[in-house]
Design a protein around this motif. Structure first.
Motif, PDB file in Angstrom:
ATOM      1  N   MET A 161      46.798   6.433   0.970  1.00  0.00           N
ATOM      2  CA  MET A 161      47.614   5.390   0.349  1.00  0.00           C
ATOM      3  C   MET A 161      48.484   4.654   1.369  1.00  0.00           C
ATOM      4  SD  MET A 161      49.070   7.082  -3.158  1.00  0.00           S
ATOM      5  CE  MET A 161      48.135   8.221  -4.178  1.00  0.00           C
ATOM      6  N   THR A 173      53.901   2.357  -1.090  1.00  0.00           N
ATOM      7  CA  THR A 173      52.849   3.357  -1.346  1.00  0.00           C
ATOM      8  C   THR A 173      53.247   4.781  -0.965  1.00  0.00           C
ATOM      9  OG1 THR A 173      51.845   2.884   0.829  1.00  0.00           O
ATOM     10  CG2 THR A 173      50.981   1.681  -1.082  1.00  0.00           C
ATOM     11  N   SER A 210      42.637   6.953  -3.979  1.00  0.00           N
ATOM     12  CA  SER A 210      43.117   8.258  -3.524  1.00  0.00           C
ATOM     13  C   SER A 210      42.293   9.355  -4.181  1.00  0.00           C
ATOM     14  CB  SER A 210      44.607   8.412  -3.854  1.00  0.00           C
ATOM     15  OG  SER A 210      44.872   8.095  -5.202  1.00  0.00           O
ATOM     16  N   PRO A 251      54.545   7.085  -4.141  1.00  0.00           N
ATOM     17  CA  PRO A 251      53.448   7.578  -4.979  1.00  0.00           C
ATOM     18  C   PRO A 251      52.584   8.614  -4.274  1.00  0.00           C
ATOM     19  CG  PRO A 251      53.591   5.198  -5.138  1.00  0.00           C
ATOM     20  CD  PRO A 251      54.539   5.610  -4.057  1.00  0.00           C
ATOM     21  N   ILE A 267      46.845   2.655  -3.636  1.00  0.00           N
ATOM     22  CA  ILE A 267      47.235   3.803  -4.459  1.00  0.00           C
ATOM     23  C   ILE A 267      46.046   4.307  -5.270  1.00  0.00           C
ATOM     24  CG2 ILE A 267      48.710   4.544  -6.378  1.00  0.00           C
ATOM     25  CD1 ILE A 267      50.812   2.547  -5.369  1.00  0.00           C
TER      26      ILE A 267
END
Length: 530
Positions: free
Chosen positions: A482, A508, A122, A511, A119
């Motif tokens: 992600m 993941t 990114s 998000p 995460i």
């Protein structure tokens, strides 16, 4: 993944009417590429196992307790800022291969370490690998639109100037979205991996988390605006570390209570029997800790960072030297499909060189060297099966445009269908196309290369500013990192979580979609006032 490969091949043959020879060539290309990923994974595992064998991991763990014993703070320093620096220097999945095992070594559950680093990696991807997603992905993607036409339509001084505008716009959007990512990280960690399953325990760190977010995004935007897309993530990571580490030492903006309370569960189990129980700090030095100073323990990571940066920047000769050695497979089975590998330039080589330097620096005996090497090689078996089927599936998907059915490639067919259905609301969905490209290809650079011209044409048709739409494409490509299959498999391999890839993606993907939609909302507002 083997099932997915078979289904994709059958659909490609029966529906897209791609020849069996072409499908086979795509599979062979995928197998060739998968060896490069396995090489990187092996190097990362070798370095981690070496540091464990010499006691460096235990010394680093005790050193972090001197900064902060709070796991939330450790996550932001390593998973967010140190990972951002590595992304800026190397990219291509390297941060997860470096940061995730380091977090595991510090006592994080392997699942939490992988999910959090995926995460976190990114926002920095926009300018990863010294700006490759911009300088190669966006540049080559829109090049066929014609430089003179782009200059006339956008007011940029040149195509390179237009790419810099896009990078600056993406960094500006991240001032509002990327700055919130550290708060999301610590909140997700306490909610999904903490004993109390509490959002509140993460949100208590909101002041420090915002400091960590802005410490990266503000320098990154400044560098992108004034200098271009090469160094925003590198400088953002370094400046962020220079701000956040001293702040953590002094307890600035930190709550009084420290958080170190991971839940005990099968999915949170340690990577191997050598790891400490989760949620506990070492009370006595482990074997080898007293033999190494903190500087010597950290020296391998400093060497790795130096190798990554010096081999990626253009003004030093090392990049050219390393890229001279190339393994090429041209015109596979007479299909025109070609692929290549630059073994000395791959991060795997730099991992191995760093491990070899560690053998000498930490005086690991030859018996230990052989044991570490054998142990690292043995972990690749499961990874080889997963990657050896995942990458060929991706290559079939991408090459499906060469067909007898009169169809575009599978990714472009999906994008075209989305644009036809959405129309004027495109800014909200432009990042989703970027996510699709990264999920399919495993690369933000390739996503930008594949969809930038498509996004540019949509912007022209809808009257939106191309630099904003292409910035949203780049942001979506970041988010796709992600949960893309290749990154997930590679990261899971390094911390011995093979078989948990589906669980990682389930953690993941939400998000990623949230990040993409927030970017789309900011882009929509920018266009409304443009």
């Amino acid at each position: 993944m083997p099932i997915s490969l078979a289904v994709t091949a059958i659909f490609t043959y029966l529906v897209w009417k791609v020849s069996g020879t072409f499908i086979t060539a795509a599979v062979l290309e995928g197998l060739f590429i998968s060896t490069t990923i396995l090489y990187i994974v092996f190097g990362a595992i070798l370095l981690l196992n070496t540091l464990q064998a010499t006691g460096a991991v235990d010394r680093i763990r005790s050193g972090f307790l001197g900064i902060s014993g709070d796991r939330r703070v450790q996550l932001l320093i390593i998973g967010w800022l140190f990972s951002a620096f590595i992304e800026g220097a190397a990219g291509f999945g390297t941060p997860a291969a470096v940061a995730a095992p380091l977090l595991v070594a510090l006592g994080f559950p392997p699942l939490a370490a992988v999910v959090m680093t995926l995460i976190a990696d990114s926002t920095p991807v926009t300018f990863g690998a010294v700006g490759t997603p911009m300088l190669v992905g966006i540049y080559q993607g829109v090049q066929s639109a014609g430089e003179s036409d782009i200059v006339a339509a956008t007011g940029a001084s040149s195509l390179s100037g237009f790419v810099q505008q896009i990078g600056s716009q993406a960094a500006f959007i991240d001032l509002f979205v990327g700055s919130l990512l550290p708060l999301l990280l610590v909140s997700m960690m306490t909610r999904f991996f903490g004993r109390n399953r509490s959002w509140k325990e993460g949100l208590k760190l909101w002041k420090f988390a915002l400091l960590a977010g802005l410490s990266f995004t503000v320098p990154a935007w400044t560098v992108a605006y004034f200098l271009g897309p090469e160094f925003p993530s590198i400088f953002g990571g370094l400046i962020g570390l220079a701000i956040v580490v001293p702040a953590a030492r002094k307890g600035f903006l930190l709550p009084q209570e420290k958080w170190d309370d991971f839940a005990a569960s099968e999915d949170n189990a340690p990577a191997n029997e050598a790891e400490l129980p989760q949620g506990t700090a070492p009370t006595t030095p482990a074997a080898g800790v007293r033999k190494l100073s903190l500087l010597r323990a950290w020296m391998p990571y400093l060497i790795l960072a130096l190798l990554l940066v010096s081999s990626r920047v253009e003004f030093l000769p090392f990049k050219g030297w390393l890229k001279q050695v190339k393994l090429v497979w041209n015109d596979i089975l007479g299909t025109g499909i070609s692929t290549s590998m630059e073994p000395l330039y791959l991060p795997g080589t730099l991992f191995i060189l760093t491990a070899c330097a560690t053998f000498l620096l930490h005086r690991l005996p030859m018996k230990g060297v052989l044991q570490v090497t054998k142990k690292s090689a043995a972990t690749l078996v499961g990874s080889a099966i997963a990657l050896g089927t995942a990458v060929p599936m991706v290559r079939i998907f991408i090459h499906s445009g060469d067909n007898a059915a009169g169809l575009m490639s599978m990714p472009l067919e999906l994008a075209q269908a989305a644009s036809a259905a959405i129309g004027g609301g495109w800014p909200f969905f432009a990042p989703i196309i970027g996510m699709l490209g990264s999920f399919i290809s495993g690369s933000a650079t390739f996503s930008n290369m594949m969809f930038s011209l498509f996004q540019y044409n949509i912007a022209e048709q809808t009257g939106a500013a191309p630099r904003v739409i292409l910035a949203l494409q780049a942001m979506g490509a970041n988010a796709g990192n992600m949960f893309c299959v290749l990154n997930v498999v590679a990261a899971a391999s390094v911390v011995k979580l093979l078989g948990k890839e589906g669980l990682i993606i389930r953690h993941t993907i939400l998000p990623a979609v949230t990040y993409g939609l927030l970017c789309g909302a900011i882009g929509f507002l920018i266009l409304a006032f443009y």
